[in-house]
Design a protein around this motif. Sequence first.
Motif, mmCIF file in Angstrom:
data_model
loop_
_atom_site.group_PDB
_atom_site.id
_atom_site.type_symbol
_atom_site.label_atom_id
_atom_site.label_comp_id
_atom_site.label_asym_id
_atom_site.label_seq_id
_atom_site.Cartn_x
_atom_site.Cartn_y
_atom_site.Cartn_z
ATOM 1 N N LEU A 174 -6.515 4.486 5.469
ATOM 2 C CA LEU A 174 -5.709 3.426 4.869
ATOM 3 C C LEU A 174 -6.508 2.146 4.694
ATOM 4 O O LEU A 174 -7.355 1.814 5.532
ATOM 5 N N ASN B 7 -3.897 -3.414 3.609
ATOM 6 C CA ASN B 7 -2.605 -3.718 3.006
ATOM 7 C C ASN B 7 -1.608 -2.578 3.176
ATOM 8 O O ASN B 7 -0.427 -2.813 3.456
ATOM 9 N N LYS B 8 -2.092 -1.349 3.034
ATOM 10 C CA LYS B 8 -1.169 -0.223 3.227
ATOM 11 C C LYS B 8 -0.815 -0.081 4.698
ATOM 12 O O LYS B 8 0.326 0.270 5.045
ATOM 13 N N PRO C 57 -0.981 -5.673 -3.079
ATOM 14 C CA PRO C 57 -0.635 -4.276 -2.777
ATOM 15 C C PRO C 57 0.396 -4.117 -1.667
ATOM 16 O O PRO C 57 1.106 -3.096 -1.639
ATOM 17 N N TYR D 245 3.235 -1.401 -2.269
ATOM 18 C CA TYR D 245 3.483 -0.264 -1.375
ATOM 19 C C TYR D 245 4.927 -0.255 -0.883
ATOM 20 O O TYR D 245 5.595 0.791 -0.876
ATOM 21 N N THR E 133 -11.046 0.663 3.586
ATOM 22 C CA THR E 133 -10.301 1.736 4.230
ATOM 23 C C THR E 133 -10.975 2.209 5.509
ATOM 24 O O THR E 133 -12.200 2.124 5.667
#
Length: 391
Positions: free
Chosen positions: A7, A10-11, A35, A39, A176
Amino acid sequence: MQKFDVLNGNKAAAIGAALARPNVIAAYPITPQTPVVEYLTEFAANDEIDAAMSEVESELSAMSIVTGASLAGSRTFTATASQGLSLMYEPYFRASTLRLPIVMAVVNREMISPQSVWGGQQDSMSVRDAGWMQIYAEDNQEILDLIVQAFKIAEDKRVLLPINICYDGFYLSHMTEKVFIPEQEKVDNFLGTYKPDHILLDPKRPMAVDPLTNGDLLMEYRYKHLKGQQAALDVIEEVDRDYGQLFGRTYGGAIEEYKIDDAEYALVTTGSMTGAAKEAVDLKRAEGIRIGLIKMRMIRPFPKDRVCKALSKVKSFGVVDRNVSFGWDTGIVYQEVKSALYEGDNYVPSVPIVGGLGGEDITINMMMDSIDAIVKAAEERISSGTIWMMV
């Protein structure tokens, strides 16, 4: 066993917010926070969360929406960055002084001007005295875990204050890494159901909210507000411990101490730069230099006692800031740490360091050079002028 995914930050923040089951979410997109909103909107569209998504025309409206929703008894979440944070300042200040446990992610980005969309902590650091709690994350796993924990801290009846979970734009928001995702049932048990009783808008029980207030009452408001912030210093330790027992991850509470027990020197960091700093500490340790590290997690309220204790035995220390304190010719956290040490018995030479502004890298070599400056300050028994990490 907890599942995991790769991830971006932001996610991770969006998943953390979703796991907390907020009733109302309002946010306006702004780089590099955008984002997070996307999401959460996707989660709502796919019926993965049962939250009212409010589409607003500005960040000021976003904060106003979650303020009203929180007054009505809802668990709320929002996110912003940089100019968005400055635009919402009026309701931002009101949310804290009304004692509303709103959770908001701040994806740190430089302020105007000169124009920049890149990472820097000037935005959240500039509003540190607006009454909110502020915690800074080092990596994407900590972002997710902190968003969940933030609701527990903010909603604690000893605290009842809004909280910012801050993380570096682009370095964390868009990059990520492997992140473990807690089970929904365990998060539900950890957080429980939010049942506000300190303030609740109800047509059957009319009340005045934020009326014109005289001096005596305002003094009482401020007194209780500050007591709530101080209580949060104990609450974050409890929440961190309880979260660790349930999910297997702890972060040290208000600060994280890394190889500090036998340290002669200390490096103080905030946010994602801490990874490079830990590598530099390990390399210098291999050279025989007993350097340790303190990661500042909680900036508001400021964990004065823990900072003083952690630095009580070192010969010198340095603070790396990704921001500046205008008028002091140093970074902000440096001044905070120096203020905390004022009540100590001994003078400790210190080194203010500024780097990473406008998204510039803070490298391991830069951190090693900073450690050399800290050792030199101890040898010379004098604090240095500000060191600027410039390529």
